[in-house]
Design an enzyme around this catalytic site. Structure first.
Site, PDB file in Angstrom:
ATOM      1  CB  SER A  77      -0.866   0.069   1.126  1.00  0.00           C
ATOM      2  OG  SER A  77      -1.678  -1.136   1.221  1.00  0.00           O
TER       3      SER A  77
HETATM    4  N1  SAH Z   1      -0.818  -5.055   3.813  1.00  0.00           N
HETATM    5  C1  SAH Z   1      -0.108  -5.685   2.804  1.00  0.00           C
HETATM    6  C2  SAH Z   1      -0.824  -4.841   1.391  1.00  0.00           C
HETATM    7  C3  SAH Z   1      -1.582  -6.077   1.262  1.00  0.00           C
HETATM    8  S1  SAH Z   1      -2.507  -6.266  -0.623  1.00  0.00           S
HETATM    9  C4  SAH Z   1       1.365  -4.925   2.646  1.00  0.00           C
HETATM   10  O1  SAH Z   1       1.734  -4.324   3.680  1.00  0.00           O
HETATM   11  O2  SAH Z   1       2.119  -5.126   1.835  1.00  0.00           O
HETATM   12  C5  SAH Z   1      -3.800  -7.131  -0.034  1.00  0.00           C
HETATM   13  C6  SAH Z   1      -3.332  -8.499   0.159  1.00  0.00           C
HETATM   14  O3  SAH Z   1      -4.529  -9.241   0.647  1.00  0.00           O
HETATM   15  C7  SAH Z   1      -2.747  -9.241  -1.010  1.00  0.00           C
HETATM   16  O4  SAH Z   1      -1.612  -9.849  -0.451  1.00  0.00           O
HETATM   17  C8  SAH Z   1      -4.124 -10.547  -1.052  1.00  0.00           C
HETATM   18  O5  SAH Z   1      -3.368 -11.542  -1.540  1.00  0.00           O
HETATM   19  C9  SAH Z   1      -4.470 -10.697   0.435  1.00  0.00           C
HETATM   20  N2  SAH Z   1      -5.840 -11.143   0.421  1.00  0.00           N
HETATM   21  C10 SAH Z   1      -6.776 -11.075  -0.513  1.00  0.00           C
HETATM   22  N3  SAH Z   1      -7.952 -11.560  -0.169  1.00  0.00           N
HETATM   23  C11 SAH Z   1      -7.610 -12.196   0.937  1.00  0.00           C
HETATM   24  C12 SAH Z   1      -8.419 -13.085   1.872  1.00  0.00           C
HETATM   25  N4  SAH Z   1      -9.789 -13.426   1.616  1.00  0.00           N
HETATM   26  N5  SAH Z   1      -7.681 -13.431   2.897  1.00  0.00           N
HETATM   27  C13 SAH Z   1      -6.463 -13.211   3.387  1.00  0.00           C
HETATM   28  N6  SAH Z   1      -5.705 -12.138   2.393  1.00  0.00           N
HETATM   29  C14 SAH Z   1      -6.351 -11.857   1.204  1.00  0.00           C
END
Ligand code: SAH
Length: 227
Positions: A77
């Site tokens: 993000s």
């Molecule tokens: N917090 C992260 C950014 C995450 S992007 C950072 O600091 O880098 C969003 C993430 O959520 C992705 O890696 C995606 O694979 C995950 N995601 C999507 N759907 C999800 C679900 N149902 N359960 C857990 N993770 C999920």
């Protein structure tokens, strides 16, 4: 930007020191200037090496204020959004936090010095494994990463004082609201498609929920629950 950082960039140097200067400039220009005031949160942003959470080829873009791709349709993000959500979460050293969407592990790393323990769930097993390895290598000791579906939460460790979602569900899952401790706070991007709002839910001492929308955001959608 500090003169030194500017000079170092001018001659193409990217020493660790340069990253520290770039990070300091990022915090001042994009995070403090846009209203994040919590000094502990600002310090966490200053001390978390975001360039080590992005693909090596994107390292020089790590301290621009934008999201970056990390593979598997995921993004790390935008730093301002990470700082803002962390401030909205009102972290404090005694608290246990659940994160949904580990991704690179950066948000978990920012939370690490601010709380007691971070539990983070990632649905893509490869990302979960990479984040676990990276956080271990960088010396983060109070973050536990699990590969799994965030819609289920983490029942074995619930309730949580704080819950943060970094992928957007169409609506806040009831399972996660139930895993929020009384007196707890949940921060999440919510909404279908690109039409998302950042939502803060506060659970009062009696167990009731109060919800507030604080602004428009754009996160990757939360992958639907497996049935
Ligand atoms: N917090 C992260 C950014 C995450 S992007 C950072 O600091 O880098 C969003 C993430 O959520 C992705 O890696 C995606 O694979 C995950 N995601 C999507 N759907 C999800 C679900 N149902 N359960 C857990 N993770 C999920």
């Amino acid at each position: 930007m500090p003169l030194l950082a500017w000079l170092a960039m001018g001659v193409g140097l990217q020493t660790p020191d340069t990253y520290t200067l770039l990070r300091e400039a990022m915090v001042r220009q994009h995070i403090e200037a846009r209203g994040v005031r919590d000094q502990a949160v600002l310090n966490a942003m200053r001390s978390t090496p975001r360039h080590l959470f992005v693909p090596a080829a994107l390292r020089d873009a790590a301290y621009l204020d934008g999201p970056l791709p990390i593979g598997y349709d995921a993004t790390i993000s935008q730093p301002f959004i990470v700082a803002w959500m962390t401030e909205l979460l009102q972290p404090s050293p005694s608290l246990r936090v659940l994160e949904i969407g580990t991704g690179s592990g950066y948000q978990a790393a920012v939370l690490s010095p601010l709380v007691r323990q971070v539990y983070s769930i990632e649905i893509v097993p490869e990302l979960a494994a990479q984040a676990r390895e990276r956080l271990g290598r960088l010396g983060y000791r109070n973050i536990t990463v699990r590969a799994g579906d965030g819609y289920a939460g983490w029942p074995e460790e619930a309730p949580f004082d704080r819950i943060i979602l970094t992928a957007a569900p169409a609506a806040i899952p009831n399972v996660l609201l139930a895993q929020l401790a009384k007196g707890g706070r949940l921060v999440a991007p919510v909404g279908p498609g690109r039409n998302q709002e950042l939502v803060v839910v506060v659970r009062d001492a009696g167990g009731g929920y109060r919800r507030e929308n604080v602004g428009a955001v754009l996160f990757v959608p939360m992958k639907p629950e497996k049935r």
